[in-house]
Design a protein around this motif. Structure first.
Motif, PDB file in Angstrom:
ATOM      1  N   GLY A   1       1.095  -1.344   0.176  1.00 46.88           N
ATOM      2  CA  GLY A   1      -0.034  -0.426   0.010  1.00 46.88           C
ATOM      3  C   GLY A   1       1.085   1.335  -0.053  1.00 46.88           C
ATOM      4  O   GLY A   1       0.660   2.091  -0.532  1.00 46.88           O
ATOM      5  N   ARG A   2       2.218   1.304   0.513  1.00 49.11           N
ATOM      6  CA  ARG A   2       3.279   2.244   0.753  1.00 49.11           C
ATOM      7  C   ARG A   2       3.419   2.682  -1.060  1.00 49.11           C
ATOM      8  O   ARG A   2       3.665   3.842  -1.346  1.00 49.11           O
ATOM      9  N   ARG A   3       3.429   1.840  -1.793  1.00 48.57           N
ATOM     10  CA  ARG A   3       3.893   1.997  -2.955  1.00 48.57           C
ATOM     11  C   ARG A   3       3.018   2.137  -3.981  1.00 48.57           C
ATOM     12  O   ARG A   3       3.166   2.512  -5.130  1.00 48.57           O
ATOM     13  N   LEU A   4       1.791   2.336  -3.592  1.00 51.34           N
ATOM     14  CA  LEU A   4       0.624   2.202  -4.229  1.00 51.34           C
ATOM     15  C   LEU A   4       0.630   4.344  -4.928  1.00 51.34           C
ATOM     16  O   LEU A   4       0.599   4.916  -4.463  1.00 51.34           O
ATOM     17  N   LEU A   5       0.392   4.063  -5.839  1.00 45.25           N
ATOM     18  CA  LEU A   5       0.399   5.723  -6.733  1.00 45.25           C
ATOM     19  C   LEU A   5       0.010   5.426  -8.215  1.00 45.25           C
ATOM     20  O   LEU A   5       0.207   4.747  -9.011  1.00 45.25           O
ATOM     21  N   GLN A   6      -1.307   6.213  -8.100  1.00 46.07           N
ATOM     22  CA  GLN A   6      -2.647   6.005  -9.300  1.00 46.07           C
ATOM     23  C   GLN A   6      -2.426   7.363  -9.585  1.00 46.07           C
ATOM     24  O   GLN A   6      -2.245   7.708  -9.263  1.00 46.07           O
TER      25      GLN A   6
ATOM     26  N   GLN B   1       2.591  14.321 -17.201  1.00 46.62           N
ATOM     27  CA  GLN B   1       2.578  14.308 -16.147  1.00 46.62           C
ATOM     28  C   GLN B   1       2.203  12.775 -14.632  1.00 46.62           C
ATOM     29  O   GLN B   1       2.925  12.688 -13.586  1.00 46.62           O
ATOM     30  N   ALA B   2       2.483  11.840 -15.907  1.00 50.28           N
ATOM     31  CA  ALA B   2       2.621  10.989 -14.768  1.00 50.28           C
ATOM     32  C   ALA B   2       4.695  10.300 -15.146  1.00 50.28           C
ATOM     33  O   ALA B   2       5.133  10.136 -13.548  1.00 50.28           O
ATOM     34  N   ALA B   3       4.805  10.977 -15.948  1.00 47.96           N
ATOM     35  CA  ALA B   3       6.878  10.934 -15.889  1.00 47.96           C
ATOM     36  C   ALA B   3       7.110  12.420 -14.646  1.00 47.96           C
ATOM     37  O   ALA B   3       7.979  11.970 -13.669  1.00 47.96           O
TER      38      ALA B   3
ATOM     39  N   ASP C   1       9.588  10.674  -8.255  1.00 48.76           N
ATOM     40  CA  ASP C   1       9.747  10.523  -6.776  1.00 48.76           C
ATOM     41  C   ASP C   1      10.469   9.417  -6.611  1.00 48.76           C
ATOM     42  O   ASP C   1      10.682   9.071  -5.083  1.00 48.76           O
ATOM     43  N   GLY C   2      10.570   8.159  -7.002  1.00 49.31           N
ATOM     44  CA  GLY C   2      11.890   7.331  -7.094  1.00 49.31           C
ATOM     45  C   GLY C   2      10.744   5.769  -6.989  1.00 49.31           C
ATOM     46  O   GLY C   2      11.004   5.066  -6.743  1.00 49.31           O
ATOM     47  N   ARG C   3       9.882   6.282  -7.555  1.00 45.51           N
ATOM     48  CA  ARG C   3       8.448   5.337  -7.855  1.00 45.51           C
ATOM     49  C   ARG C   3       8.925   4.533  -9.491  1.00 45.51           C
ATOM     50  O   ARG C   3       9.550   5.283 -10.188  1.00 45.51           O
ATOM     51  N   ASP C   4       9.242   3.261  -9.740  1.00 48.50           N
ATOM     52  CA  ASP C   4       8.634   2.527 -10.777  1.00 48.50           C
ATOM     53  C   ASP C   4       7.563   2.710 -11.282  1.00 48.50           C
ATOM     54  O   ASP C   4       7.892   1.946 -12.829  1.00 48.50           O
ATOM     55  N   MET C   5       6.597   2.044 -11.329  1.00 46.62           N
ATOM     56  CA  MET C   5       5.107   2.134 -11.461  1.00 46.62           C
ATOM     57  C   MET C   5       4.733   3.193 -10.934  1.00 46.62           C
ATOM     58  O   MET C   5       3.965   3.031  -9.945  1.00 46.62           O
ATOM     59  N   LEU C   6       3.753   3.265 -12.059  1.00 51.94           N
ATOM     60  CA  LEU C   6       2.118   4.183 -11.444  1.00 51.94           C
ATOM     61  C   LEU C   6       0.653   3.145 -12.481  1.00 51.94           C
ATOM     62  O   LEU C   6       1.273   1.970 -13.097  1.00 51.94           O
ATOM     63  N   LEU C   7       0.160   3.438 -11.452  1.00 51.58           N
ATOM     64  CA  LEU C   7      -1.401   1.653 -12.147  1.00 51.58           C
ATOM     65  C   LEU C   7      -2.138   3.246 -12.362  1.00 51.58           C
ATOM     66  O   LEU C   7      -2.846   4.108 -12.414  1.00 51.58           O
TER      67      LEU C   7
ATOM     68  N   LYS D   1       8.841   3.222 -15.793  1.00 53.73           N
ATOM     69  CA  LYS D   1       9.812   5.095 -15.946  1.00 53.73           C
ATOM     70  C   LYS D   1      10.412   4.215 -17.802  1.00 53.73           C
ATOM     71  O   LYS D   1      10.432   5.327 -18.357  1.00 53.73           O
ATOM     72  N   THR D   2      10.592   2.915 -18.279  1.00 54.28           N
ATOM     73  CA  THR D   2      10.597   2.539 -19.010  1.00 54.28           C
ATOM     74  C   THR D   2       9.498   2.927 -20.217  1.00 54.28           C
ATOM     75  O   THR D   2       9.990   3.788 -21.626  1.00 54.28           O
ATOM     76  N   ASP D   3       8.380   3.092 -19.803  1.00 54.21           N
ATOM     77  CA  ASP D   3       7.185   3.068 -20.848  1.00 54.21           C
ATOM     78  C   ASP D   3       6.742   4.496 -20.921  1.00 54.21           C
ATOM     79  O   ASP D   3       7.527   5.319 -21.837  1.00 54.21           O
ATOM     80  N   VAL D   4       7.611   5.300 -20.144  1.00 56.41           N
ATOM     81  CA  VAL D   4       7.115   6.943 -20.095  1.00 56.41           C
ATOM     82  C   VAL D   4       8.672   7.635 -21.203  1.00 56.41           C
ATOM     83  O   VAL D   4       8.544   7.981 -21.830  1.00 56.41           O
ATOM     84  N   VAL D   5       9.811   6.906 -20.879  1.00 47.84           N
ATOM     85  CA  VAL D   5      10.880   6.950 -21.940  1.00 47.84           C
ATOM     86  C   VAL D   5      10.735   6.931 -23.460  1.00 47.84           C
ATOM     87  O   VAL D   5      11.312   7.500 -24.252  1.00 47.84           O
TER      88      VAL D   5
END
Length: 146
Positions: free
Chosen positions: A11-16, A25-27, A32-38, A52-56
């Motif tokens: 739950g602490r890693r959850l970022l939507q 906006q996703a970038a 902040d050091g997160r690897d994945m957005l849901l 991050k790979t998708d964004v790049v």
């Protein structure tokens, strides 16, 4: 052990982010050091993931510094996820075979509950083995059985 036991860490890693948002906006959220957005639809259900790979990869196609591409162009729609009632061992097999570093946890309605890291799964498996080893040692030493 069930995935449910790992939900506090997940739950602490959850970022939507909403599917209607932009790649920029996703970038910013991933900065902040997160690897994945849901990426979630209007009803809060998981629609995809953005790394991050998708964004790049997608920003490489942008013209200039003002990339306003929609998030849906970069997100992965076919998402492998876990549920709270899944066994840690089963989810670890999926993570190991797929090479994923993170896996989303969703509820029965498809709403995100957290993001598990492979490290979380390995630590839980290691703890399970250590607990079994301690029980076996106590049994062999006849500790607690008098």
């Amino acid at each position: 052990m069930l995935i449910e036991a790992l939900l506090p860490a997940a739950g602490r890693r959850l970022l939507q982010i909403g599917t209607g948002e932009t790649l920029l906006q996703a970038a910013r959220l991933l900065d902040d050091g997160r690897d994945m957005l849901l990426a979630c639809d209007g009803e809060g259900r998981l629609a995809g993931v953005v790394t991050k790979t998708d964004v790049v990869r997608q920003t490489g196609h942008c013209a200039g510094a003002s990339c306003t591409a929609p998030l849906v162009e970069a997100m992965t729609r076919e998402v492998v996820s876990a549920r709270p009632e899944d066994l840690v061992q089963d989810v670890w097999k999926i993570v190991k075979s797929s090479g994923f570093k993170n896996i989303p946890v969703i509820d029965q309605n498809g709403r995100p509950m957290g993001v598990l890291n492979a490290r979380d799964l390995l630590q839980a498996l290691l703890q399970e083995v250590q607990d079994e080893e301690n029980l076996l040692r106590d049994y062999v030493m006849n500790v607690g059985y008098r």
